[in-house]
Write an enzyme that holds these catalytic residues in place. Structure first.
Site, PDB file in Angstrom:
ATOM      1  N   LYS A 189       7.805  14.679  10.220  1.00  0.00           N
ATOM      2  CA  LYS A 189       6.887  14.628  11.593  1.00  0.00           C
ATOM      3  C   LYS A 189       7.091  13.331  12.416  1.00  0.00           C
ATOM      4  CE  LYS A 189       3.301  12.230  10.296  1.00  0.00           C
ATOM      5  NZ  LYS A 189       2.155  11.657  10.477  1.00  0.00           N
ATOM      6  N   GLY A 205      -4.093  -0.950   4.136  1.00  0.00           N
ATOM      7  CA  GLY A 205      -4.050  -0.893   5.574  1.00  0.00           C
ATOM      8  C   GLY A 205      -5.100   0.163   6.100  1.00  0.00           C
ATOM      9  N   ALA A 209      -6.282   8.011  10.129  1.00  0.00           N
ATOM     10  CA  ALA A 209      -7.277   7.531   9.298  1.00  0.00           C
ATOM     11  C   ALA A 209      -8.588   7.173   9.951  1.00  0.00           C
ATOM     12  CB  ALA A 209      -6.483   6.188   8.818  1.00  0.00           C
TER      13      ALA A 209
HETATM   14  P1  NAD Z   1      -0.773   0.184   8.216  1.00  0.00           P
HETATM   15  O1  NAD Z   1       0.163   0.508   9.152  1.00  0.00           O
HETATM   16  O2  NAD Z   1      -2.046  -0.045   8.478  1.00  0.00           O
HETATM   17  O3  NAD Z   1      -0.145  -1.266   7.474  1.00  0.00           O
HETATM   18  C1  NAD Z   1      -0.650  -2.508   7.376  1.00  0.00           C
HETATM   19  C2  NAD Z   1      -0.653  -2.673   5.856  1.00  0.00           C
HETATM   20  O4  NAD Z   1       0.992  -3.202   5.444  1.00  0.00           O
HETATM   21  C3  NAD Z   1      -1.505  -3.770   5.524  1.00  0.00           C
HETATM   22  O5  NAD Z   1      -2.514  -3.393   4.499  1.00  0.00           O
HETATM   23  C4  NAD Z   1      -0.717  -5.262   5.499  1.00  0.00           C
HETATM   24  O6  NAD Z   1      -1.393  -6.058   4.801  1.00  0.00           O
HETATM   25  C5  NAD Z   1       0.468  -4.403   4.785  1.00  0.00           C
HETATM   26  N1  NAD Z   1       1.637  -5.349   4.764  1.00  0.00           N
HETATM   27  C6  NAD Z   1       1.997  -6.430   5.609  1.00  0.00           C
HETATM   28  N2  NAD Z   1       3.161  -6.759   5.290  1.00  0.00           N
HETATM   29  C7  NAD Z   1       3.396  -6.618   3.898  1.00  0.00           C
HETATM   30  C8  NAD Z   1       4.180  -6.928   2.856  1.00  0.00           C
HETATM   31  N3  NAD Z   1       5.068  -7.701   3.320  1.00  0.00           N
HETATM   32  N4  NAD Z   1       4.282  -6.350   1.623  1.00  0.00           N
HETATM   33  C9  NAD Z   1       3.072  -5.334   1.448  1.00  0.00           C
HETATM   34  N5  NAD Z   1       2.256  -5.142   2.217  1.00  0.00           N
HETATM   35  C10 NAD Z   1       2.297  -5.376   3.592  1.00  0.00           C
HETATM   36  O7  NAD Z   1      -0.782   0.933   6.984  1.00  0.00           O
HETATM   37  P2  NAD Z   1      -1.338   2.536   6.863  1.00  0.00           P
HETATM   38  O8  NAD Z   1      -1.761   3.025   8.026  1.00  0.00           O
HETATM   39  O9  NAD Z   1      -2.563   2.470   5.732  1.00  0.00           O
HETATM   40  O10 NAD Z   1      -0.150   3.065   6.310  1.00  0.00           O
HETATM   41  C11 NAD Z   1       0.109   3.400   5.051  1.00  0.00           C
HETATM   42  C12 NAD Z   1       0.906   4.740   4.658  1.00  0.00           C
HETATM   43  O11 NAD Z   1      -0.010   5.962   5.042  1.00  0.00           O
HETATM   44  C13 NAD Z   1       2.239   5.116   5.795  1.00  0.00           C
HETATM   45  O12 NAD Z   1       3.158   5.632   5.099  1.00  0.00           O
HETATM   46  C14 NAD Z   1       1.515   6.079   6.685  1.00  0.00           C
HETATM   47  O13 NAD Z   1       2.498   6.927   7.044  1.00  0.00           O
HETATM   48  C15 NAD Z   1       0.531   6.663   5.827  1.00  0.00           C
HETATM   49  N6  NAD Z   1      -0.409   7.268   6.647  1.00  0.00           N
HETATM   50  C16 NAD Z   1      -1.116   6.591   7.554  1.00  0.00           C
HETATM   51  C17 NAD Z   1      -2.382   7.377   8.159  1.00  0.00           C
HETATM   52  C18 NAD Z   1      -2.782   6.541   9.179  1.00  0.00           C
HETATM   53  O14 NAD Z   1      -3.879   7.077  10.034  1.00  0.00           O
HETATM   54  N7  NAD Z   1      -3.110   5.203   9.255  1.00  0.00           N
HETATM   55  C19 NAD Z   1      -2.522   8.559   8.064  1.00  0.00           C
HETATM   56  C20 NAD Z   1      -2.019   9.251   7.057  1.00  0.00           C
HETATM   57  C21 NAD Z   1      -1.094   8.549   6.081  1.00  0.00           C
HETATM   58  P1  13P Z   2       0.533   8.076  12.623  1.00  0.00           P
HETATM   59  O1  13P Z   2       1.304   7.363  11.343  1.00  0.00           O
HETATM   60  O2  13P Z   2       1.413   8.573  13.354  1.00  0.00           O
HETATM   61  O3  13P Z   2      -0.353   7.104  13.160  1.00  0.00           O
HETATM   62  O4  13P Z   2      -0.409   9.084  12.314  1.00  0.00           O
HETATM   63  C1  13P Z   2      -1.209   9.228  11.064  1.00  0.00           C
HETATM   64  C2  13P Z   2      -0.775  10.271  10.362  1.00  0.00           C
HETATM   65  O5  13P Z   2      -0.007  10.402   9.320  1.00  0.00           O
HETATM   66  C3  13P Z   2      -1.520  11.642  10.852  1.00  0.00           C
HETATM   67  O6  13P Z   2      -1.651  12.540   9.791  1.00  0.00           O
END
Ligand code: NAD
Ligand code: 13P
Length: 304
Positions: free
Chosen positions: A206, A12, A154
């Site tokens: 958070k 993602g 991200a």
């Molecule tokens: P995202 O919210 O962009 O999620 C979409 C992902 O989920 C895609 O890769 C999609 O293909 C997948 N998906 C959809 N349906 C699915 C299914 N049935 N089975 C498996 N995968 C499926 O994901 P993200 O932003 O990469 O977040 C992933 C984790 O990282 C989360 O726990 C989030 O808290 C953490 N995180 C995110 C960020 C950010 O800024 N995006 C930053 C730090 C931590």
């Molecule tokens: P959100 O999941 O709230 O978009 O923020 C990403 C994150 O974890 C920032 O550190």
């Protein structure tokens, strides 16, 4: 020299950026294999193409991280088993809602002695109590699992804007140091702390405070109220974490994973965004509907 192989499980928004960070380092570090595999939950794009094929042709995750080159040594693979089979280091970065299902598919498919790292901010809430995602991974796959959390929106890291992050580990400092080495770049500074539960709980809890911060924005209550929500939220995060795990350290909340992540999420995170829209609409539109409209395939950070 044994070359360490790395696979990213998830692609993602953050998964794609994590793959980019790692791939820039595996090219520089002599003890890592250059190629980084990234498991992609396959999707068909509106034009009919497969997401994996487009990522491998263009070197971009056009759906979740458009406009950013991942590095030519990132190889997208829609086959989970194939993507993980040779990996010595596994980075888990799917939305927490899907992790139980992914773990079930991975049982017996992981290389013996592999190390895990969870970037997932969330937990499983079961009848018998909450279960941290790193514990789920550890228990189901029989591997050690550390975590990496921090003030890490991200899209900002994708543009190589400076930020910090925290690795939480439980036993082996040398393993934590290897994760730090794999992720650290001049614009991404990683510190390891011996408090895996504390780091993971910071990243998880958070997300609840961010909903309150979004309500404050939607109701136009102002900066002082939002700051109060963050301060009170941090205190509650600390109290709740210690209730679950008395070993959690106060100092962890002052690392990037604690106060810094809380601030950035309450300013720019997705829970904040959707909660603001919910309050502006007077609660007339559901969270599910707003998630669909505002997050474009990304997931709200809430219990499933
Ligand atoms: P995202 O919210 O962009 O999620 C979409 C992902 O989920 C895609 O890769 C999609 O293909 C997948 N998906 C959809 N349906 C699915 C299914 N049935 N089975 C498996 N995968 C499926 O994901 P993200 O932003 O990469 O977040 C992933 C984790 O990282 C989360 O726990 C989030 O808290 C953490 N995180 C995110 C960020 C950010 O800024 N995006 C930053 C730090 C931590
Ligand atoms: P959100 O999941 O709230 O978009 O923020 C990403 C994150 O974890 C920032 O550190």
């Amino acid at each position: 020299l044994v070359m360490t192989k790395v696979t990213v499980v998830g692609s993602g928004n953050w998964g794609s950026v994590a793959a980019k960070l790692i791939a820039s380092n595996t090219l520089l570090l002599t003890n890592f294999n250059d190629e980084v595999k990234m498991w992609v939950f396959e999707e068909t794009l509106p034009g009919g193409e497969k997401l994996t094929e487009v990522i491998n042709q263009t070197n971009e995750n056009v759906k979740y991280l458009p406009g950013i080159k991942l590095g030519k040594n990132v190889i997208a693979d829609p086959n989970l088993e194939n993507a993980v089979k040779d990996a010595d280091m596994l980075v888990f970065v799917s939305p927490h809602q899907f992790m139980e299902g992914i773990c079930k598919l991975l049982v017996g498919k992981i290389k013996a002695g592999a190390e895990g790292l969870s970037l997932i901010k969330g937990m499983e809430v079961k009848k018998e109590g909450p279960c941290m995602i790193s514990t789920l991974i550890s228990n189901q796959l029989g591997i050690n699992c550390s975590v990496l959390m921090g003030a890490n929106i991200a899209n900002e890291i994708a543009m190589e804007k400076f930020s910090e992050a925290t690795v939480g580990y439980s036993q082996h400092k040398e393993v934590a140091d290897k994760w730090v080495q794999l992720f650290t770049t001049p614009y991404f500074i990683v510190t390891a702390v011996n408090d895996v539960e504390g780091v993971e709980l910071c990243g998880t809890l958070k997300n609840i405070v961010a909903i309150a911060a979004g309500f404050v924005d939607g109701l136009e209550m102002g900066n002082n109220t939002k700051a109060a929500i963050m301060r009170l939220g941090l205190k509650e995060m600390m109290a709740f974490s210690k209730l679950l795990f008395p070993s959690v350290k106060d100092s962890t909340f002052f690392e990037s994973c604690g106060v810094a992540d809380l601030i950035t999420t309450c300013m720019g995170g997705r829970n904040r965004k959707v909660a603001e829209a919910y309050a502006r609409n007077g609660g007339k539109r559901s969270f599910e509907e707003l998630e669909e409209e505002l997050l474009k395939g990304q997931k709200l950070q809430v219990p499933k």
